[in-house]
Scaffold this motif. Structure first.
Motif, PDB file in Angstrom:
ATOM      1  N   UNK A  57       0.858  -1.183   0.000  1.00 16.19           N
ATOM      2  CA  UNK A  57       0.000   0.000   0.000  1.00 16.19           C
ATOM      3  C   UNK A  57       0.893   1.232   0.000  1.00 16.19           C
ATOM      4  N   UNK A  58       0.702   2.097  -0.994  1.00 17.39           N
ATOM      5  CA  UNK A  58       1.488   3.328  -1.082  1.00 17.39           C
ATOM      6  C   UNK A  58       0.726   4.524  -0.526  1.00 17.39           C
ATOM      7  N   UNK A  59      -0.588   4.579  -0.791  1.00 17.14           N
ATOM      8  CA  UNK A  59      -1.423   5.700  -0.351  1.00 17.14           C
ATOM      9  C   UNK A  59      -2.785   5.158   0.053  1.00 17.14           C
ATOM     10  N   UNK A  60      -3.337   5.685   1.130  1.00 18.67           N
ATOM     11  CA  UNK A  60      -4.680   5.308   1.550  1.00 18.67           C
ATOM     12  C   UNK A  60      -4.736   3.934   2.169  1.00 18.67           C
ATOM     13  N   UNK A  61      -5.955   3.420   2.236  1.00 16.41           N
ATOM     14  CA  UNK A  61      -6.195   2.085   2.780  1.00 16.41           C
ATOM     15  C   UNK A  61      -7.260   1.431   1.917  1.00 16.41           C
ATOM     16  N   UNK A  62      -6.908   0.411   1.118  1.00 12.57           N
ATOM     17  CA  UNK A  62      -7.888  -0.199   0.228  1.00 12.57           C
ATOM     18  C   UNK A  62      -9.073  -0.839   0.946  1.00 12.57           C
ATOM     19  N   UNK A  63      -8.971  -1.039   2.256  1.00 16.29           N
ATOM     20  CA  UNK A  63     -10.073  -1.631   3.017  1.00 16.29           C
ATOM     21  C   UNK A  63     -11.085  -0.594   3.496  1.00 16.29           C
ATOM     22  N   UNK A  64     -10.782   0.689   3.293  1.00 22.21           N
ATOM     23  CA  UNK A  64     -11.656   1.761   3.772  1.00 22.21           C
ATOM     24  C   UNK A  64     -12.131   2.618   2.604  1.00 22.21           C
ATOM     25  N   UNK A  65     -13.201   3.367   2.798  1.00 20.09           N
ATOM     26  CA  UNK A  65     -13.637   4.284   1.737  1.00 20.09           C
ATOM     27  C   UNK A  65     -12.549   5.323   1.451  1.00 20.09           C
ATOM     28  N   UNK A  66     -12.413   5.675   0.187  1.00 25.82           N
ATOM     29  CA  UNK A  66     -11.449   6.695  -0.203  1.00 25.82           C
ATOM     30  C   UNK A  66     -10.428   6.188  -1.201  1.00 25.82           C
ATOM     31  N   UNK A  67      -9.613   7.108  -1.671  1.00 26.45           N
ATOM     32  CA  UNK A  67      -8.579   6.822  -2.671  1.00 26.45           C
ATOM     33  C   UNK A  67      -7.489   5.924  -2.097  1.00 26.45           C
ATOM     34  N   UNK A  68      -7.038   4.973  -2.906  1.00 27.92           N
ATOM     35  CA  UNK A  68      -5.882   4.161  -2.532  1.00 27.92           C
ATOM     36  C   UNK A  68      -4.992   3.957  -3.765  1.00 27.92           C
ATOM     37  N   UNK A  69      -3.713   3.741  -3.490  1.00 23.72           N
ATOM     38  CA  UNK A  69      -2.735   3.371  -4.516  1.00 23.72           C
ATOM     39  C   UNK A  69      -1.944   2.212  -3.951  1.00 23.72           C
ATOM     40  N   UNK A 143      -7.573   3.151  -7.067  1.00 24.57           N
ATOM     41  CA  UNK A 143      -9.017   2.990  -7.004  1.00 24.57           C
ATOM     42  C   UNK A 143      -9.618   3.696  -5.811  1.00 24.57           C
ATOM     43  N   UNK A 144     -10.911   3.518  -5.670  1.00 21.81           N
ATOM     44  CA  UNK A 144     -11.659   4.045  -4.525  1.00 21.81           C
ATOM     45  C   UNK A 144     -12.119   2.846  -3.706  1.00 21.81           C
ATOM     46  N   UNK A 145     -11.772   2.863  -2.421  1.00 23.00           N
ATOM     47  CA  UNK A 145     -12.108   1.754  -1.545  1.00 23.00           C
ATOM     48  C   UNK A 145     -13.511   1.859  -1.005  1.00 23.00           C
ATOM     49  N   UNK A 146     -13.955   0.811  -0.333  1.00 17.72           N
ATOM     50  CA  UNK A 146     -13.188  -0.392  -0.062  1.00 17.72           C
ATOM     51  C   UNK A 146     -13.025  -1.260  -1.309  1.00 17.72           C
ATOM     52  N   UNK A 147     -11.844  -1.850  -1.420  1.00 20.65           N
ATOM     53  CA  UNK A 147     -11.484  -2.655  -2.598  1.00 20.65           C
ATOM     54  C   UNK A 147     -11.741  -4.128  -2.327  1.00 20.65           C
ATOM     55  N   UNK A 148     -12.980  -4.462  -2.194  1.00 28.00           N
ATOM     56  CA  UNK A 148     -13.324  -5.861  -1.962  1.00 28.00           C
ATOM     57  C   UNK A 148     -13.288  -6.621  -3.274  1.00 28.00           C
ATOM     58  N   UNK A 149     -13.216  -7.942  -3.169  1.00 28.58           N
ATOM     59  CA  UNK A 149     -13.209  -8.818  -4.334  1.00 28.58           C
ATOM     60  C   UNK A 149     -14.292  -9.869  -4.127  1.00 28.58           C
ATOM     61  N   UNK A 150     -15.163 -10.014  -5.139  1.00 24.99           N
ATOM     62  CA  UNK A 150     -16.265 -10.976  -5.047  1.00 24.99           C
ATOM     63  C   UNK A 150     -16.048 -12.077  -6.078  1.00 24.99           C
ATOM     64  N   UNK A 151     -15.952 -13.346  -5.652  1.00 29.10           N
ATOM     65  CA  UNK A 151     -15.791 -14.434  -6.623  1.00 29.10           C
ATOM     66  C   UNK A 151     -16.992 -14.476  -7.588  1.00 29.10           C
ATOM     67  N   UNK A 152     -16.699 -14.843  -8.824  1.00 26.18           N
ATOM     68  CA  UNK A 152     -17.780 -14.981  -9.817  1.00 26.18           C
ATOM     69  C   UNK A 152     -18.690 -16.129  -9.404  1.00 26.18           C
TER      70      UNK A 152
END
Length: 155
Positions: A57-69, A143-152
């Motif tokens: 993680x470089x910027x933000x927190x992909x698990x929370x709302x908001x910008x992440x890198x 992207x914009x979090x939260x960056x969840x992943x849902x299996x197909x």
């Protein structure tokens, strides 16, 4: 009319002294940490993921709302299974070749190559899968979090 150029002669020792002053003065300048932040490669904290990738993680927190890198490193011979993310993700291939596919039918034999320097958009809620073949591949994902992943859904 004969023209001659006058070339100043600079001895090797004089050149070395001049370069050391130029380098020394540039190296001595302190950057204002309120204006700039630099992370060198050895300061980036990579974390292993169960999928055969590593992330940093470089910027933000992909698990929370908001910008992440984040940086994502796919290890050679590892791929994800079909999945989706709730928001668009913007991806730059930093190094290696990234292999991508779309749809719910996982077909690693027909992945498409995406070379270093390429830019890809994964659209929110659309199914895709990806990974690396014979070499590690590094991606920068924004992207914009939260960056969840849902299996197909299974067929």
């Amino acid at each position: 009319m004969l023209r001659t150029r006058i070339r100043p002669q600079l001895s090797l020792p004089a050149l070395a002294v001049a370069l050391s002053f130029a380098y020394g003065s540039a190296a001595a300048v302190e950057l204002d940490p309120k204006a700039i932040s630099i992370k060198l490669p050895d300061q980036i904290n990579w974390v292993a993921n169960p999928s055969g990738s590593e992330s940093a993680v470089l910027v933000g927190d992909p698990n929370k709302p908001g910008l992440y890198v984040v940086l994502n490193k796919w290890k050679a011979h590892h791929n994800s299974k079909p999945h989706s993310h709730p928001n668009d993700r913007f991806i730059t291939v930093i190094s290696g070749t990234w292999w991508v596919g779309t749809g719910t039918d996982y077909d690693p034999e027909h992945l498409q190559p995406v070379s270093a320097g390429s830019f890809v958009t994964h659209y929110g809620n659309e199914i895709h899968y990806d990974g690396a073949k014979d070499e590690d591949t590094i991606l920068q994902i924004v992207g914009i979090g939260p960056a969840t992943s849902t299996p197909a859904p299974a067929k």
